[in-house]
Design a protein around this motif. Sequence first.
Motif, mmCIF file in Angstrom:
data_model
loop_
_atom_site.group_PDB
_atom_site.id
_atom_site.type_symbol
_atom_site.label_atom_id
_atom_site.label_comp_id
_atom_site.label_asym_id
_atom_site.label_seq_id
_atom_site.Cartn_x
_atom_site.Cartn_y
_atom_site.Cartn_z
ATOM 1 N N SER A 116 22.027 -67.020 -35.771
ATOM 2 C CA SER A 116 21.918 -65.992 -34.903
ATOM 3 C C SER A 116 22.970 -65.686 -33.707
ATOM 4 N N VAL A 117 22.890 -66.521 -32.955
ATOM 5 C CA VAL A 117 23.576 -66.661 -32.384
ATOM 6 C C VAL A 117 25.494 -66.344 -32.145
ATOM 7 N N TYR A 118 26.213 -66.520 -33.755
ATOM 8 C CA TYR A 118 27.293 -66.305 -34.249
ATOM 9 C C TYR A 118 27.727 -65.050 -33.929
ATOM 10 N N ARG A 119 26.090 -64.357 -34.905
ATOM 11 C CA ARG A 119 26.139 -62.604 -34.929
ATOM 12 C C ARG A 119 26.177 -61.959 -33.553
ATOM 13 N N THR A 120 25.367 -62.364 -33.017
ATOM 14 C CA THR A 120 25.202 -61.683 -31.250
ATOM 15 C C THR A 120 26.374 -61.946 -30.854
ATOM 16 N N LEU A 121 27.286 -63.241 -30.727
ATOM 17 C CA LEU A 121 28.324 -62.794 -29.826
ATOM 18 C C LEU A 121 29.297 -62.104 -30.675
ATOM 19 N N TRP A 122 29.433 -62.438 -32.206
ATOM 20 C CA TRP A 122 30.994 -61.536 -32.902
ATOM 21 C C TRP A 122 30.535 -60.238 -32.646
ATOM 22 N N TYR A 123 29.015 -59.735 -32.985
ATOM 23 C CA TYR A 123 28.898 -58.338 -32.943
ATOM 24 C C TYR A 123 27.988 -57.439 -31.651
ATOM 25 N N GLY A 124 28.089 -57.772 -30.604
ATOM 26 C CA GLY A 124 27.887 -57.908 -29.741
ATOM 27 C C GLY A 124 26.206 -58.108 -29.591
ATOM 28 N N ILE A 125 25.281 -57.631 -28.275
ATOM 29 C CA ILE A 125 24.158 -57.764 -27.741
ATOM 30 C C ILE A 125 23.385 -56.562 -29.088
ATOM 31 N N PRO B 39 8.484 -39.684 -19.885
ATOM 32 C CA PRO B 39 7.401 -40.043 -21.104
ATOM 33 C C PRO B 39 8.900 -39.784 -21.771
ATOM 34 N N SER B 40 9.363 -38.844 -22.403
ATOM 35 C CA SER B 40 11.062 -37.953 -22.785
ATOM 36 C C SER B 40 11.517 -39.464 -23.271
ATOM 37 N N SER B 41 11.809 -41.173 -22.302
ATOM 38 C CA SER B 41 12.127 -41.683 -22.777
ATOM 39 C C SER B 41 11.005 -42.884 -23.450
ATOM 40 N N TRP B 42 9.899 -42.868 -23.705
ATOM 41 C CA TRP B 42 9.090 -44.140 -24.185
ATOM 42 C C TRP B 42 8.903 -43.806 -25.568
ATOM 43 N N VAL B 43 9.662 -45.069 -25.649
ATOM 44 C CA VAL B 43 9.049 -45.886 -27.351
ATOM 45 C C VAL B 43 8.690 -46.652 -27.077
ATOM 46 N N MET B 44 9.237 -47.262 -28.326
ATOM 47 C CA MET B 44 8.527 -48.891 -29.161
ATOM 48 C C MET B 44 9.664 -49.285 -28.975
ATOM 49 N N PHE B 45 9.124 -50.742 -29.432
ATOM 50 C CA PHE B 45 10.163 -51.969 -29.738
ATOM 51 C C PHE B 45 9.845 -53.191 -30.435
ATOM 52 N N SER B 46 11.434 -53.111 -31.716
ATOM 53 C CA SER B 46 10.772 -53.883 -32.233
ATOM 54 C C SER B 46 11.809 -54.416 -32.556
ATOM 55 N N PRO B 47 11.409 -55.440 -33.106
ATOM 56 C CA PRO B 47 12.685 -57.462 -32.871
ATOM 57 C C PRO B 47 13.045 -56.903 -34.197
ATOM 58 N N THR B 48 14.610 -57.094 -33.833
ATOM 59 C CA THR B 48 14.961 -57.711 -35.028
ATOM 60 C C THR B 48 15.377 -58.846 -35.632
ATOM 61 N N ALA B 49 15.924 -59.219 -36.919
ATOM 62 C CA ALA B 49 15.756 -60.812 -37.708
ATOM 63 C C ALA B 49 16.637 -61.311 -36.716
ATOM 64 N N ILE B 50 17.979 -60.949 -36.271
ATOM 65 C CA ILE B 50 18.406 -61.782 -35.358
ATOM 66 C C ILE B 50 17.052 -62.011 -33.543
ATOM 67 N N ASP B 51 16.796 -61.381 -33.656
ATOM 68 C CA ASP B 51 15.413 -61.743 -32.459
ATOM 69 C C ASP B 51 15.515 -62.355 -32.716
ATOM 70 N N VAL B 52 14.238 -62.809 -33.930
ATOM 71 C CA VAL B 52 13.185 -63.761 -34.258
ATOM 72 C C VAL B 52 14.124 -65.018 -34.540
ATOM 73 N N GLY B 53 15.870 -64.817 -34.856
ATOM 74 C CA GLY B 53 16.633 -66.251 -35.592
ATOM 75 C C GLY B 53 16.325 -66.928 -34.196
ATOM 76 N N ILE B 54 16.635 -65.920 -33.270
ATOM 77 C CA ILE B 54 17.167 -66.804 -31.874
ATOM 78 C C ILE B 54 15.457 -67.998 -31.511
ATOM 79 N N TYR B 55 15.133 -66.930 -31.537
ATOM 80 C CA TYR B 55 13.582 -67.572 -30.949
ATOM 81 C C TYR B 55 13.526 -68.905 -32.061
ATOM 82 N N VAL B 56 13.188 -68.373 -33.149
ATOM 83 C CA VAL B 56 12.667 -69.836 -34.252
ATOM 84 C C VAL B 56 13.739 -70.913 -33.663
#
Lengths: 174, 473
Positions: free
Chosen positions: B54-63, B399-416
């Motif tokens: 996951s770190v490799y993906r983050t560094l290679w492709y960016g945040i 209110p025009s910028s209200w969004v939801m957040f959903s983690p990607t697999a890389i988010d989960v991968g870094i956490y676990v």
Amino acid sequence: MTSKKYILGVFNDEDVLLNAIEKIRAAGTKIHDVFSPYPIHGIDDVLGIQRSRLPIVAFFCGLCGTSFALWMQIYMLGFDWPMIIGGKPHISIPAFIPVTFELTVLFAAFGMVITFFIISGLRPTMKVPVMDVRSTDDKYVMAIELKEGIDITQLNDLLRSNGAIEVNEKEVVK
Amino acid sequence: MQHVSPIREPLVTGGKTYADITEDVCRQVEAKPNIRWMMALGVSLVFLGIFLYSVYRTLWYGIGEWGLNKTVGWAWDITNFVWWVGIGHAGTLISAILLLFRQKWRTSINRAAEAMTIFAVICAAMFPVLHMGRPWLAYWVLPLPNTFGSLWVNFNSPLLWDVFAISTYFSVSLVFWYIGLIPDFATIRDRATGPIARRAYALLSMNWTGSAKHWSRYETVSLILAGLATPLVLSVHTIVSMDFATSVIPGWHTTIFPPYFVAGAIFSGFAMVLTLMIITRKVFKLEDYITLEHVESMNKVITLTGSIVGVAYITEFFIAWYSGVEYEQYAFINRATGPYWWAYWSMMTCNVITPQLFWFRSIRRSLTATFIISIFVNIGMWFERFVIIVTSLHRDFLPSSWVMFSPTAIDVGIYVGTMGLFFTLFLLFAKFFPVVNMAEVKSILKSSSGVSHTHNPDASMHGTAPNHPTKHD
């Protein structure tokens, strides 16, 4: 290469040891050192160990940290490259407190620990310096330097009569 | 002869002698690793692999690999950062604050708890560094001479305070931990049979002989370090909370944050200590050193800090209403009833309700119940950070910028993945370092074990030797 000879009295119990230290010092014999697997409370008084001055070292190192941190922040943001950030004054002491505090603690801790290592001669080394390996397990070892003119049998008796379970000789080459 | 104190339970059971302590603690350092340890390490290494990928993906492709968006610019990364830093706090708390309070029950758990601190802070540090996007420039946060550009770092920024706080905390904790390890390394060195082990532990033990003068200085150093580490523990999480509290975001801009975060940190830290120690004492057969008394004491701390956290949640809500600021009020109503209601109520259930079960003595002293509740607390504290961060950000002033957040697999991968990093380090520690502080346990053995070891008949009658008044404080 100088070598020193020590007589080692091995003790089984800390209370017996503390008694023995008092008796042996009263008898006029100088104790080189006492080795134990854990700190024995009250041994400083009977052995005549002075209170450590390390707290003073820590205090002054901390003071250096405080001054350094304040000087650094005031110089950098106040004089070297003054900038207005969020409308705050160049020298905004309240905002500098966290970094000042952290550097105070850092300097005090490291200054004290490095001093402790230096004055105690603690450094990474290969040689095993212990007098008796059991002194890091469950025995208490009292070392008396064997100088010329000291009667070994008398010393042996003195240690034995004060509760030593063993008396050994050890030569340390420096 | 039985234990001399009629009030207190023994801290070391099983009638241990000094030699038994050495034997029991050194056993797993000297023995070949057992199969359960190998399996656990294998699993941890798999998770470490996930982390590295996951770190490799983050560094290679960016945040952009993460689920962050324009409104929620800080989500799992800062959640995980604060969560891990909080977990670290219990170690220093046990070794520093409880040392100052002369709590003897800390002696058999402080070593592992401090190790946990070090590893948790390492895991925590991964997140802000990766969140920079260009971690190879991480040294820009240091006040280096401004030949790199024309600016100094901004000392008005709480993010920079964090840099100083976390790095000071890490290095002081490391030194504190290492100082405590030196006498025990010496014990292992003196027992070592193989040449490699003897040399390795000789280097680590730094010439330690157990001389009375060294012990005297050692105790002074420990006490002063404890005195320094105590405000440090409180300051670190206070400063972490200032990352939020000094901002203007409704839901973050709260004066209660510093004490509330510190209490939460201790709460989650003790839960993690319990999770780890319940397993460690079982696997390494240290039940005589980490007794039910220890578990119960930690559970009491959890009850206290859990209640503080509960009060803080309610206070936040009250103050939001009492402030009369509509944005503040909306932020809190949105937390409880908005799209992230499930996170809020998970947090409430895990952190406010579960620790209250520890008011029952039978639950406080049940290992199974403690283990389950400690996991719940860890989950709850993760949700607390998630709720604070994501629910405050996802609906901002426009209110025009209200969004939801959903983690990607890389988010989960870094956490676990950081859990893999943490457990790999912890397992290596448990194998090669003494898990229990032998010297300190030996120093309380006479006054706090199940059996009186004294040979002095006078002493065993009164439970104290005449020339030894300080031992029974």
